[in-house]
Design a protein around this motif. Structure first.
Motif, PDB file in Angstrom:
ATOM      1  N   ARG A  62     -56.224 -16.222  76.283  1.00 47.25           N
ATOM      2  CA  ARG A  62     -55.856 -15.079  75.448  1.00 47.25           C
ATOM      3  C   ARG A  62     -56.739 -13.868  75.761  1.00 47.25           C
ATOM      4  N   ARG A  63     -58.011 -14.136  76.082  1.00 47.66           N
ATOM      5  CA  ARG A  63     -58.892 -13.027  76.467  1.00 47.66           C
ATOM      6  C   ARG A  63     -58.399 -12.368  77.753  1.00 47.66           C
ATOM      7  N   SER A 114     -55.357 -12.298  78.805  1.00 48.70           N
ATOM      8  CA  SER A 114     -54.144 -11.550  78.464  1.00 48.70           C
ATOM      9  C   SER A 114     -54.492 -10.196  77.864  1.00 48.70           C
ATOM     10  N   ARG A 115     -55.492 -10.174  76.985  1.00 48.64           N
ATOM     11  CA  ARG A 115     -55.914  -8.895  76.407  1.00 48.64           C
ATOM     12  C   ARG A 115     -56.492  -7.974  77.475  1.00 48.64           C
ATOM     13  N   ASN A 116     -57.282  -8.541  78.395  1.00 49.30           N
ATOM     14  CA  ASN A 116     -57.850  -7.720  79.465  1.00 49.30           C
ATOM     15  C   ASN A 116     -56.760  -7.112  80.339  1.00 49.30           C
ATOM     16  N   ASN A 135     -53.794  -6.359  79.344  1.00 50.72           N
ATOM     17  CA  ASN A 135     -53.195  -5.275  78.560  1.00 50.72           C
ATOM     18  C   ASN A 135     -54.046  -4.010  78.618  1.00 50.72           C
ATOM     19  N   VAL A 136     -55.378  -4.173  78.502  1.00 52.87           N
ATOM     20  CA  VAL A 136     -56.280  -3.023  78.566  1.00 52.87           C
ATOM     21  C   VAL A 136     -56.177  -2.336  79.918  1.00 52.87           C
ATOM     22  N   GLN A 178     -48.547 -12.441  80.530  1.00 53.40           N
ATOM     23  CA  GLN A 178     -48.546 -12.735  79.096  1.00 53.40           C
ATOM     24  C   GLN A 178     -47.973 -14.131  78.850  1.00 53.40           C
TER      25      GLN A 178
END
Length: 206
Positions: free
Chosen positions: A33-34, A36-38, A40-41, A94
């Motif tokens: 999940r981290r 995936s967030r990275n 997105n950023v 994702q």
């Protein structure tokens, strides 16, 4: 004795952690999940940079004065190119909110592939940045050119060159790490397809 699903999870978890540590399944999910967030950023940063280039390029192109129009057209082209690359790198990184071992393995592979695409797109952006520096150098040599950013060309070149060198180092590291990760994950995929041979037996055989 562990079942097949447990061994899948542990083999997948081990690729994210030091070989000297015991696999941590919860940590694996947090890692996925981290990442995936990275992704997105990084996508939104690339998106904002591309839009900024397009906006600045449109302002310069609207002047319709040489060589401002050349710089504007270049920024516009590179901005559109950067936007296309940002969507290309985002694809497939994702995953679902709730993951089983198979979906986690598939997501890990997609994230590693996305990291490789991001590094490759970074190299392409570096090449386009070098071309833009050369175009700016020509523009600054023309008396009719009026820059939007009132800085001497040498300072712009130094700042842009430093940024591109950092980007080159970052992309090289990212490409190396994700290729190594993808190779390990592909090995795990092969083991899963073959039914995950008993690790304990193979260890005793050694």
């Amino acid at each position: 004795m562990e079942n097949t699903d447990d061994r899948k999870w542990e083999s997948l978890a081990a690729i994210w952690q030091s070989p000297t540590e015991q696999p941590n399944l919860k940590e694996l999910e947090r890692d996925l999940r981290r990442r995936s967030r990275n992704l997105n950023v990084l996508f939104f940063l690339d998106l904002s940079q591309g839009l900024a280039q397009i906006g600045l390029g449109g302002v310069l192109l609207a002047r319709w004065i040489w060589p401002s129009s050349l710089v504007g057209a270049s920024l516009l082209t590179f901005g559109i190119f950067a936007l296309a690359l940002s969507f290309w790198t985002r694809y497939g990184g994702q995953g679902p909110r709730r993951m089983g071992e198979d979906s986690a393995l598939a997501l890990s592979v997609r994230q590693a592939e996305a990291g490789i695409r991001w590094a490759i797109s970074g190299y392409l952006v570096i090449v386009s940045g070098i071309l833009l520096i050369l175009i700016l150098g020509y523009a600054h040599s023309q008396p009719a050119y009026s820059s939007v950013v009132p800085l001497p060309y040498w300072l712009k070149a130094v700042l842009a060159g430093s940024y591109l060198l950092f980007w080159l180092w970052r992309c090289t590291k990212l490409l190396r790490d994700n290729r190594r990760l993808l190779q390990g994950l592909r090995t795990i995929q092969g083991e899963v397809i073959l039914g995950m041979p008993d690790v304990e037996k193979s260890g005793n055989a050694d």
